[in-house]
Design a protein around this motif. Structure first.
Motif, PDB file in Angstrom:
ATOM      1  N   ASN A   1       0.843  -1.199   0.000  1.00 19.18           N
ATOM      2  CA  ASN A   1       0.000   0.000   0.000  1.00 19.18           C
ATOM      3  C   ASN A   1       0.876   1.246   0.000  1.00 19.18           C
ATOM      4  O   ASN A   1       2.011   1.218   0.471  1.00 19.18           O
ATOM      5  CB  ASN A   1      -0.889   0.019   1.246  1.00 19.18           C
ATOM      6  CG  ASN A   1      -1.757  -1.219   1.351  1.00 19.18           C
ATOM      7  OD1 ASN A   1      -2.245  -1.742   0.339  1.00 19.18           O
ATOM      8  ND2 ASN A   1      -1.963  -1.702   2.575  1.00 19.18           N
TER       9      ASN A   1
ATOM     10  N   SER B   1       1.351   4.575   1.683  1.00 16.50           N
ATOM     11  CA  SER B   1       1.073   5.506   2.770  1.00 16.50           C
ATOM     12  C   SER B   1       1.851   6.784   2.465  1.00 16.50           C
ATOM     13  O   SER B   1       1.983   7.174   1.307  1.00 16.50           O
ATOM     14  CB  SER B   1       1.463   4.885   4.108  1.00 16.50           C
ATOM     15  OG  SER B   1       1.175   5.755   5.178  1.00 16.50           O
ATOM     16  N   SER B   2       2.387   7.446   3.457  1.00 16.29           N
ATOM     17  CA  SER B   2       3.130   8.689   3.269  1.00 16.29           C
ATOM     18  C   SER B   2       3.778   9.064   4.584  1.00 16.29           C
ATOM     19  O   SER B   2       3.298   8.679   5.664  1.00 16.29           O
ATOM     20  CB  SER B   2       2.190   9.811   2.817  1.00 16.29           C
ATOM     21  OG  SER B   2       2.824  11.079   2.869  1.00 16.29           O
TER      22      SER B   2
ATOM     23  N   LYS C   1      -3.708   9.074   5.153  1.00 17.90           N
ATOM     24  CA  LYS C   1      -2.493   8.275   5.102  1.00 17.90           C
ATOM     25  C   LYS C   1      -2.178   7.635   6.450  1.00 17.90           C
ATOM     26  O   LYS C   1      -1.591   6.540   6.506  1.00 17.90           O
ATOM     27  CB  LYS C   1      -1.323   9.116   4.606  1.00 17.90           C
ATOM     28  CG  LYS C   1      -1.459   9.510   3.138  1.00 17.90           C
ATOM     29  CD  LYS C   1      -1.642   8.280   2.231  1.00 17.90           C
ATOM     30  CE  LYS C   1      -1.713   8.634   0.767  1.00 17.90           C
ATOM     31  NZ  LYS C   1      -1.855   7.437  -0.103  1.00 17.90           N
TER      32      LYS C   1
ATOM     33  N   ALA D   1      -1.690   3.550   7.016  1.00 12.51           N
ATOM     34  CA  ALA D   1      -0.628   2.909   7.797  1.00 12.51           C
ATOM     35  C   ALA D   1      -1.220   1.924   8.804  1.00 12.51           C
ATOM     36  O   ALA D   1      -0.719   0.801   8.966  1.00 12.51           O
ATOM     37  CB  ALA D   1       0.210   3.967   8.507  1.00 12.51           C
TER      38      ALA D   1
ATOM     39  N   THR E   1      -2.838  -1.077   7.034  1.00 12.94           N
ATOM     40  CA  THR E   1      -1.808  -2.019   6.593  1.00 12.94           C
ATOM     41  C   THR E   1      -1.484  -3.017   7.688  1.00 12.94           C
ATOM     42  O   THR E   1      -1.351  -4.227   7.437  1.00 12.94           O
ATOM     43  CB  THR E   1      -0.535  -1.253   6.172  1.00 12.94           C
ATOM     44  OG1 THR E   1      -0.836  -0.442   5.035  1.00 12.94           O
ATOM     45  CG2 THR E   1       0.592  -2.209   5.831  1.00 12.94           C
ATOM     46  N   GLN E   2      -1.383  -2.547   8.918  1.00 14.74           N
ATOM     47  CA  GLN E   2      -1.102  -3.442  10.040  1.00 14.74           C
ATOM     48  C   GLN E   2      -2.257  -4.419  10.265  1.00 14.74           C
ATOM     49  O   GLN E   2      -2.040  -5.618  10.504  1.00 14.74           O
ATOM     50  CB  GLN E   2      -0.838  -2.630  11.300  1.00 14.74           C
ATOM     51  CG  GLN E   2       0.402  -1.765  11.211  1.00 14.74           C
ATOM     52  CD  GLN E   2       0.567  -0.852  12.418  1.00 14.74           C
ATOM     53  OE1 GLN E   2      -0.212  -0.900  13.358  1.00 14.74           O
ATOM     54  NE2 GLN E   2       1.590  -0.013  12.391  1.00 14.74           N
TER      55      GLN E   2
ATOM     56  N   ASN F   1       2.482  -4.826   3.384  1.00 14.16           N
ATOM     57  CA  ASN F   1       3.348  -3.752   3.867  1.00 14.16           C
ATOM     58  C   ASN F   1       2.977  -2.450   3.170  1.00 14.16           C
ATOM     59  O   ASN F   1       2.133  -2.430   2.272  1.00 14.16           O
ATOM     60  CB  ASN F   1       4.811  -4.092   3.598  1.00 14.16           C
ATOM     61  CG  ASN F   1       5.309  -5.247   4.436  1.00 14.16           C
ATOM     62  OD1 ASN F   1       5.520  -5.117   5.638  1.00 14.16           O
ATOM     63  ND2 ASN F   1       5.506  -6.408   3.803  1.00 14.16           N
ATOM     64  N   ALA F   2       3.604  -1.376   3.591  1.00 10.27           N
ATOM     65  CA  ALA F   2       3.336  -0.071   2.982  1.00 10.27           C
ATOM     66  C   ALA F   2       4.646   0.668   2.735  1.00 10.27           C
ATOM     67  O   ALA F   2       5.651   0.437   3.409  1.00 10.27           O
ATOM     68  CB  ALA F   2       2.436   0.783   3.878  1.00 10.27           C
TER      69      ALA F   2
ATOM     70  N   ALA G   1       6.044   4.623   2.568  1.00  7.56           N
ATOM     71  CA  ALA G   1       5.679   5.966   3.004  1.00  7.56           C
ATOM     72  C   ALA G   1       6.638   6.971   2.377  1.00  7.56           C
ATOM     73  O   ALA G   1       7.668   7.324   2.956  1.00  7.56           O
ATOM     74  CB  ALA G   1       5.726   6.069   4.529  1.00  7.56           C
TER      75      ALA G   1
ATOM     76  N   HIS H   1       4.579  -3.600   8.042  1.00 10.75           N
ATOM     77  CA  HIS H   1       5.461  -2.449   8.239  1.00 10.75           C
ATOM     78  C   HIS H   1       5.242  -1.372   7.180  1.00 10.75           C
ATOM     79  O   HIS H   1       4.829  -1.659   6.060  1.00 10.75           O
ATOM     80  CB  HIS H   1       6.923  -2.891   8.210  1.00 10.75           C
ATOM     81  CG  HIS H   1       7.299  -3.756   9.362  1.00 10.75           C
ATOM     82  ND1 HIS H   1       7.574  -3.264  10.619  1.00 10.75           N
ATOM     83  CD2 HIS H   1       7.426  -5.109   9.460  1.00 10.75           C
ATOM     84  CE1 HIS H   1       7.848  -4.257  11.440  1.00 10.75           C
ATOM     85  NE2 HIS H   1       7.761  -5.394  10.762  1.00 10.75           N
ATOM     86  N   SER H   2       5.555  -0.147   7.561  1.00  8.20           N
ATOM     87  CA  SER H   2       5.598   0.971   6.613  1.00  8.20           C
ATOM     88  C   SER H   2       7.045   1.442   6.521  1.00  8.20           C
ATOM     89  O   SER H   2       7.653   1.815   7.530  1.00  8.20           O
ATOM     90  CB  SER H   2       4.710   2.130   7.086  1.00  8.20           C
ATOM     91  OG  SER H   2       3.347   1.784   7.046  1.00  8.20           O
TER      92      SER H   2
END
Length: 278
Positions: free
Chosen positions: A167, A169-170, A187, A191, A194-195, A209-210, A212, A267-268
């Motif tokens: 994914n 995120s940012s 965002k 995050a 995603t978890q 995962n993501a 950022a 994780h991001s």
């Protein structure tokens, strides 16, 4: 990767090609949303160069078709792409769950499987907190959050164990930006989502995962680069003192999809030149 940033122009993007290779990815199939331009197009081209067949999808079907044709033509002429994948363009409105399922079916019909799903589509609205309208907050949550959820749901229905979802995120998920309250909120939700996806889809052997990103050279951040004051402020907040390139986001994403990350989920990864630490 070699950093070729121009020391005379510290704002310059490093767009050198990433040479990381993961041979196990050849022949696999990925779906990428928001793939008509920007980072989505870079992800699509990078995966196809490494032998991954890609269904690139975007709400702008005509632009997506043109991007797919451009990438396929470039691959045919690329000496570094020994056995390149093939890119097929498709349309998707990520706010509609049915569109994601149709996209998954298109990938299955074309390539017979889905191994990777990249939820890249997103919007970047601006409004001071007091001016955020009901329409704006609804739109940004629909695209940036529901679009991720619906994509992950479609992927999970059709992926075999060993599949991977990434994914977008940012760094805005953990930093506040004036005028971007709705975007930052969305965002942060990505995050956390995603978890949640990683916990539940782990039962099916699917990793989530993501990525950022920080300031990356795309149309979304063009306003920063076109404003000398905004650019100076942005670079002051980046320890590496330059804007990143889509290729530099693709590298960590490629790792997360690969077998090298087969024990990494939930994780991001920040790709921001260190800006979240300033």
């Amino acid at each position: 990767m070699t950093d070729n940033a121009d020391t005379q122009n510290p704002g310059r993007t490093d767009a050198t090609q990433m040479l990381a290779l993961y041979p196990e990815m050849a022949g696999k199939v990925a779906v990428v949303t928001g793939a008509a331009r920007g980072m989505g197009a870079a992800f699509t081209a990078g995966l196809a160069t490494r032998g991954v067949n890609v269904v690139g999808a975007d709400i702008n079907a005509d632009q997506m078709a043109a991007t797919a044709e451009e990438i396929n033509t470039a691959l045919a002429q690329n000496s570094l792409a020994d056995r390149p994948g093939r890119v097929v363009g498709s349309s998707v409105d990520v706010t509609k769950a049915a569109d994601h399922e149709a996209l998954a079916q298109a990938a299955l019909k074309e390539f017979g499987r889905i191994d990777f799903w990249i939820n890249n589509a997103g919007i970047f609205p601006f409004a001071l907190v007091e001016d955020i309208s009901p329409e704006q907050i609804s739109a940004v949550l629909d695209v940036n959050v529901e679009g991720v959820l619906f994509g992950a749901q479609a992927a999970a229905r059709h992926m075999a164990p060993g599949g991977a979802i990434v994914n977008m995120s940012s760094v805005s998920a953990v930093r506040n930006r004036r005028g971007r309250g709705a975007y930052c909120t969305s965002k942060a939700a990505v995050a956390h989502l995603t978890q949640s996806l990683a916990v539940e889809l782990g039962d099916k052997g699917i990793r989530v995962n993501a990525i950022a990103p920080g300031y990356i050279d795309t149309e979304m951040t063009r306003w920063v680069q076109d404003d000398p004051v905004a650019l100076a402020n942005a670079l002051d907040a980046v320890p590496l003192h330059r804007i990143g390139s889509p290729e530099e986001v693709f590298g960590p994403m490629l790792f997360l999809l690969s077998d090298s990350a087969r024990y990494v989920t939930g994780h991001s990864i920040a790709v921001d030149g260190g800006s979240r630490h300033v």
